[in-house]
Design an enzyme around this catalytic site. Structure first.
Site, short mmCIF file in Angstrom:
data_model
loop_
_atom_site.label_atom_id
_atom_site.label_comp_id
_atom_site.label_asym_id
_atom_site.label_seq_id
_atom_site.Cartn_x
_atom_site.Cartn_y
_atom_site.Cartn_z
N GLU A 1 0.87 -1.18 0.00
CA GLU A 1 0.00 0.00 0.00
C GLU A 1 0.90 1.23 0.00
O GLU A 1 1.67 1.43 0.95
CB GLU A 1 -0.89 -0.03 1.26
N ILE A 2 0.81 2.00 -1.05
CA ILE A 2 1.64 3.20 -1.14
C ILE A 2 0.78 4.41 -0.80
O ILE A 2 -0.35 4.53 -1.28
CB ILE A 2 2.28 3.31 -2.54
#
Lengths: 751, 442
Positions: free
Chosen positions: A497-498
């Site tokens: 998850e960026i």
């Protein structure tokens, strides 16, 4: 003389006819080499070959020609695409169907084509290089003989089950006969890929061909040519009866085959497999049971019944919401394997990681595996030692499983440098910090790092809950700061998850996504905020889980309710894995940020557990006690729970109610994330929930769940809960909008 | 002292100003025998000793005129790990002459020779004996690692009880021995398997390979019959007959060779026992000096040892392509073209390997794509190539072959009246070597 002229004229005609057909064909090409027809497959519009309608049409034409040409004695079937034989049926072709009957017809057409292949009077050799999956495998096993390259890209498998389908073109009928019931069930029920060497041992392929290095052509090109040469020899060998089609069996295999021929042995296998499937799927996935049904029908009632069962069940499965959800996930996964932020200006060639804990070392492992120079830094030799050992162990386990050699392991490890200082950081293209979740510590390392890194270096923070803008507040160049939230264990969990802040530059994001993709991750990019997306969905569900415990449900029951809903790991076990201290920390932080919506369970319960040292799996005790591989309910838990005892309200406390209390809080928060713009689109929301948090895959993710279940029904349930518990169950506006207008869906409607 | 003699025949000399002229005085070897035959009961240093004694007899060099002795070997006998020293002592050299052993797979004795050249060029020595030995009739077969660990612990166990406990821990699995394999450590692939893949990559057919192997055996047989293999010195093997000939030369027929099944890649491979080199026992030795020293001692040297190179490439897919990489590089160093070379001696590990190298050297695409060169170097003409047989027929004692190649070039240059010779060889690890040799003026 007349005869000669006639023959000449005739052959001229056939040559011309062939040329005309060639011009019309784009996917299948046939070259006649003496008495062998070499049929080459290549879809001009795609990187992979699929059994599309066009491919099937051309293949049928070509095969009819081959069968009609008396000069041809045998056939070689090969792909001219490197790395792919046939990757499967065309999913869009199945999705385009509007009814069960339509899909059944598709299956029957496939069955018919492959039946003709199987009964071909001219032996057909499938020459396999690259992926041979699904319909591609069914095609190959209909051929009389199979030769495969030893390339790492050569894999055989029936992944249909992962899409909620079954091998619908004869696979359920041919596989058991070819490789035996146990192996066939293993392949079809797990969908796993079989490497060439294993396939040879199983009897799935007859002969293996080595991959070649450089010669007078590129290795890929020459390997395919060589495969073709060997396959042509095999085809001629079959015609000349120099090559036997029956597989060589050793004594053990003969005994096994004999034993398997008894119906009571077969019945025993069916019931064992059925039990296992039920235990693992909790009855939530229809495909595995249908696969068993088809195999049984064929074995017990003969091929006609078997093929009929296969095509009908294929049609039925294709129309199930489970299959549609899984297909949706497949498309989502493909989408999340692309970098929508473009190519970064600078490729990450040196990565520095701060903190050699579980996550830091995990990131190091998936990075060195891609031949990226990796610096792993910690502050104590003990922590560093542990981290380096974790990387070694991760790779060594692969050596033990023979997926890499010990030499490859060593050479991969040579990309790793463990150290206690900042030397070499001046060459880093990116730094990922995975230090303790404490803003002050994060600020400290950020400042230290910025003093030593080059100006274009990206600073990524691995955090599960701290807002990235708060971390970036200490930065001199916030445009270079980004969040990268990995999931533990990093080498196994697919999701990354960026998190981007308002100030994060597009190139910084592109760089982070590019690294994640290189590390083999499925990447979602979300906006900044407490808990981002994944943690924010998880927290309310865990808060509800704590309340459920307080209401007197024990951890085992809680686990069975959650796994019964389709989560791979129960809520109590998940909390233990996560760490009770981490969960408490997360709940406290998010509780502060979001207020009473994140309440429900009493946070003090978790804090008391932590105070007693029950930090979960890592400390040996949490909700469960972990001893020598066994887990049992922590006997001391009861006392703690009793001190926070809550009276359950019978109207909302049935098993099903509890399940929907848990799931609706998760889903509502996910929808709220989309409403607030934390999520860019529902696809990433579904992918993040399934691959990061284990949201039931057959539901396809929270958004697909709302689409299928009905927003109105969900809202109705939530309102009932809201009356008892208050605002934790207040549906968000977007969910209400969908409930009001049933035509509003998060995903494009599939028939 | 006498001035160095450098003649200008038809071609220019390769002498370079500021670089010492280094010469091959002479070279000898024991007969190369298939392992497990007459040498079977010896030890490696016995073979090396015999080659050294042969060199002493052939050259008549005073034992104290040698400054240094270097040997190359691959599979080491653990008792004589510095086989150079053991052999030198046994051969009667002065115990004041230092000796060391080098290893670089099939180019170990090339490495011994070029080390000697380096020492002379650096002015540290004037006369060095270099050689190589391999003894495949007996190889170290070890206890398993588990067993070795138990046995080593046994040494440290102090009480009878501790010893008995250790002995009691031995399980049948401990007893499985560890055999040395002719396989790459890095890739775990045997060399024959790699050769088969290489032949397939270059599209070398089984027939081409068999024809080449037949050529090698026929040429070796002719050379043996005509007495051209004058580097061979007879060996009185204790308790057995005098051995004076290589015993692996067996010209067969294409029909016979075609009957053999592939040895490594089954069933469709092309490398067979008949078109591969075989396990061989043997040793070789050469005497290398500065030209001044050789002339001062009254020798008529056989050849100048000129430029040499070592190369290395991918040990998986280009394991045996050393000659293709080394040849253009060494020619460039010497300012020569392939056409300038009169005599080629290439190490024949496998017929498929030789033919693949010839094809690689003849390919512009390969030169550009893999070697970073602008064009191909060209393929050596077969009428100048390995005319007295090669490793396929004469045998290939890994550590000893390099000296045989160099001595053969010197002898052929003299016999055929050529001026430049080229030696090239591949080696395990994906390495290679080439050397330019110039005939000594008659």
């Amino acid at each position: 003389k007349m005869v000669t002229r006639a023959v000449a004229a005739l052959s001229r005609f056939t040559i011309r006819a062939r040329c005309i057909l060639f011009a019309a064909r784009s996917h299948v090409n046939c070259e006649i080499k003496g008495d062998v027809a070499v049929i080459r497959i290549s879809d001009p519009n795609s990187k992979v070959n699929t059994l599309s309608l066009q491919m099937q049409k051309e293949m049928t034409e070509v095969m009819d020609e081959v069968w009609g040409n008396s000069a041809i004695k045998c056939v070689v079937m090969i792909s001219s695409k490197p790395g792919c034989f046939i990757a499967g049926a065309d999913i869009n072709m199945i999705q385009a169907c509007k009814s069960t009957e339509e899909v059944t017809r598709l299956s029957q057409e496939g069955q018919k084509i492959f039946e003709k292949i199987e009964k071909s009077p001219k032996p057909i050799v499938a020459a396999i290089n690259g992926s041979c999956l699904g319909g591609g495998l069914e095609f190959a096993i209909a051929c009389q003989y199979r030769v495969a390259t030893k390339s790492k890209t050569t894999v055989l498998g029936t992944p249909e089950v992962m899409l909620g389908l079954l091998p619908g073109a004869g696979g359920t009928q041919r596989l058991p006969k070819m490789i035996g019931l146990p192996n066939a069930f293993d392949m079809m029920l797990t969908g796993r890929n079989i490497r060439a060497d294993k396939a040879k041992k199983m009897g799935l392929v007859h002969q293996l061909v080595d991959t070649l290095g450089p010669g007078l052509k590129s290795p890929e090109e020459r390997t395919i040519e060589y495969l073709e040469e060997v396959a042509i020899d095999c085809a001629r060998g079959i015609v000349n009866k120099k090559l036997a089609l029956t597989k060589e069996m050793n004594m053990m295999q003969k005994i096994q085959d004999h034993v398997m021929s008894y119906s009571f042995v077969q019945n025993r296998i069916y019931s064992t497999v059925e039990k296992k499937v039920l235990k693992q799927t909790k009855g939530l996935y229809p495909a595995p049971m249908k696969i068993i049904e088809c195999v049984k029908a064929g074995m017990e009632q003969g091929p006609d019944a078997g093929y009929l069962a296969e095509s009908q069940n294929f049609g039925k499965l294709a129309m199930t919401p489970e299959s549609k959800a899984l297909v949706g996930l497949y498309h989502g996964q493909v989408a999340c394997k692309k970098n929508r932020f473009g190519v970064p200006e600078k490729e990450v060639k040196t990565l520095a990681i701060l903190g050699a804990g579980l996550i830091g070392a995990g990131i190091a492992q998936v990075t060195v595996e891609k031949s990226i120079n990796t610096i792993l830094k910690d502050i104590t030799e003990e922590a560093l030692n542990q981290g380096q050992h974790q990387v070694y162990k991760g790779l060594n386990d692969k050596t033990k499983k023979k997926s890499i050699t010990s030499f490859e392991r060593d050479s991969i490890l040579s990309n790793l440098t463990g150290q206690l200082d900042y030397s070499g950081f001046e060459k880093a293209d990116m730094v990922i910090e995975a230090v303790f979740e404490d803003l002050a510590i994060k600020h400290k390392v950020l400042k230290e790092v910025e003093a030593v890194i080059p100006p274009n270096c990206v600073f990524a923070s691995n955090t599960a809950a701290l807002a990235i803008k708060d971390i970036a507040a200490a930065s001199k160049r916030p445009e270079k700061v980004v969040g990268m939230h990995y999931f533990s264990p990093v080498d196994k969990m697919q999701l990354l998850e960026i998190i981007t802040t308002d100030k994060t530059s597009k190139d910084t994001t592109a760089s982070a996504v590019a690294l994640g993709l290189k590390q083999g991750k499925v990447v979602i990019v979300v906006g900044d905020g407490p808990g981002f997306y994944t943690t924010r969905c998880l927290a309310p569900m865990l808060a509800e889980a704590v309340r459920v415990l307080q209401e007197g449900v024990d951890p085992k029951k809680l686990d069975s309710l959650t796994t019964g809903f389709g989560f791979p790991v129960g809520a109590a076990t998940l909390a233990d894995k996560l760490g009770i201290d981490v969960a408490a920390h997360m709940a406290e932080n998010l509780g502060k940020a979001f207020g009473s919506r994140f309440g429900g369970g009493n946070l003090e319960l978790l804090k008391t557990m932590v105070a007693k040292g029950f930090k979960g799996r890592k400390s040996g005790k949490g909700f469960y006690v972990y001893q020598s591989g066994l887990k049992d309910i922590n006997p001391e838990l009861k006392e703690i729970v009793e001190s926070y005892n809550m009276m359950p309200t019978p109207a909302v406390s049935s098993d099903s109610d509890v399940q929907y209390r848990l799931i609706s809080r998760f889903v509502n928060e996910a929808v709220l994330c989309l409403q607030e713009g934390i999520l860019t689109n529902p696809v990433e929301g579904d992918i993040g929930a399934v691959f990061g948090l284990g949201f039931p895959p057959f539901l396809g993710g929270p958004f697909r769940f709302v689409d299928n279940f009905g927003a109105d029904k969900l809202v109705e349930k939530m309102k009932t809960f809201e009356e008892v518990f208050g605002n934790q169950f207040t549906p968000c506006q977007l969910l209400l909008d969908h409930a009001k207008d049933p035509s509003r869906k998060f995903h494009r409607l599939i028939h | 002292s006498m001035a160095p003699v450098v003649s200008t025949k038809s071609k220019k000399t390769l002498s370079k100003t500021g670089v010492k002229n280094i010469v091959l005085v002479d070279g000898v070897r024991t007969p190369f025998l298939q392992s497990g035959t007459t040498y079977a009961d010896l030890m490696p240093h016995d073979l090396a000793r015999t080659a050294l004694q042969g060199l002493l007899n052939r050259t008549g060099i005073p034992k104290d005129a040698v400054d240094y002795i270097i040997y190359g070997t691959v599979i080491q006998e653990v008792k004589t790990s510095n086989v150079a020293r053991e052999a030198a002592l046994g051969a009667g050299f002065s115990d004041r002459i230092p000796a060391h052993t080098v290893t670089m797979a099939c180019i170990s004795s090339n490495q011994a020779m070029t080390t000697a050249v380096g020492m002379i060029a650096a002015g540290q020595c004037d006369a060095v004996v270099a050689g190589g030995v391999e003894f495949m009739s007996d190889v170290p077969i070890r206890h398993s690692r588990k067993m070795r660990k138990t046995m080593l612990s046994l040494n440290k166990a102090k009480t009878l009880g501790a010893r008995l406990a250790l002995l009691g821990s031995i399980r049948p699995a401990h007893l499985a021995p560890e055999l040395p394999a002719v396989a790459e450590f890095s890739t775990e692939e045997t060399m024959g398997h790699s050769a088969d893949r290489l032949a397939a990559a270059f599209g070398v057919s089984r027939r081409e390979q068999d024809e080449y192997a037949l050529r090698s055996h026929s040429l070796a047989k002719r050379a043996q019959d005509e007495g051209l293999l004058s580097d061979v010195v007879g060996f009185k093997v204790p308790g057995k007959d005098i051995v004076s000939k290589d015993n692996g030369i067996r010209p067969s027929s294409m029909e016979q060779m075609a009957k053999l099944k592939p040895a490594f890649v089954k069933p469709h491979g092309t490398v067979t026992a008949a078109n591969s080199s075989y396990l061989t026992d043997g040793a070789s030795a050469v005497l290398i000096m500065s030209e001044e020293k050789a002339l001062a001692l009254g020798y008529k040297p056989k050849a100048y040892l000129r430029d040499f190179v070592y190369v290395s490439q991918d040990p998986k897919d280009q394991l045996l392509l050393g000659p293709s990489y080394a040849t253009p590089k060494v020619l460039e160093r010497s300012g020569l073209k392939l056409a300038d070379i009169d005599v080629f001696e290439f190490h024949e590990a496998f017929a498929g390997q030789i033919l693949s190298n010839l094809k690689a050297m003849d390919s512009d695409w390969f030169a550009k794509t893999y070697m970073g060169r602008t064009s191909k170097v060209g393929s050596p003409p077969l009428d100048k190539f390995n005319l007295w047989g090669g490793s396929l027929s004469l045998g290939h004692p890994f550590g000893a072959t390099g000296c045989r190649l160099v001595t053969t070039v010197a002898h052929r240059l003299k016999k055929e009246g050529g001026q430049y010779g080229l030696v090239a060889a591949c080696a395990a690890g994906g390495q290679g070597h080439a050397m330019v040799i110039e005939a000594y003026p008659q």
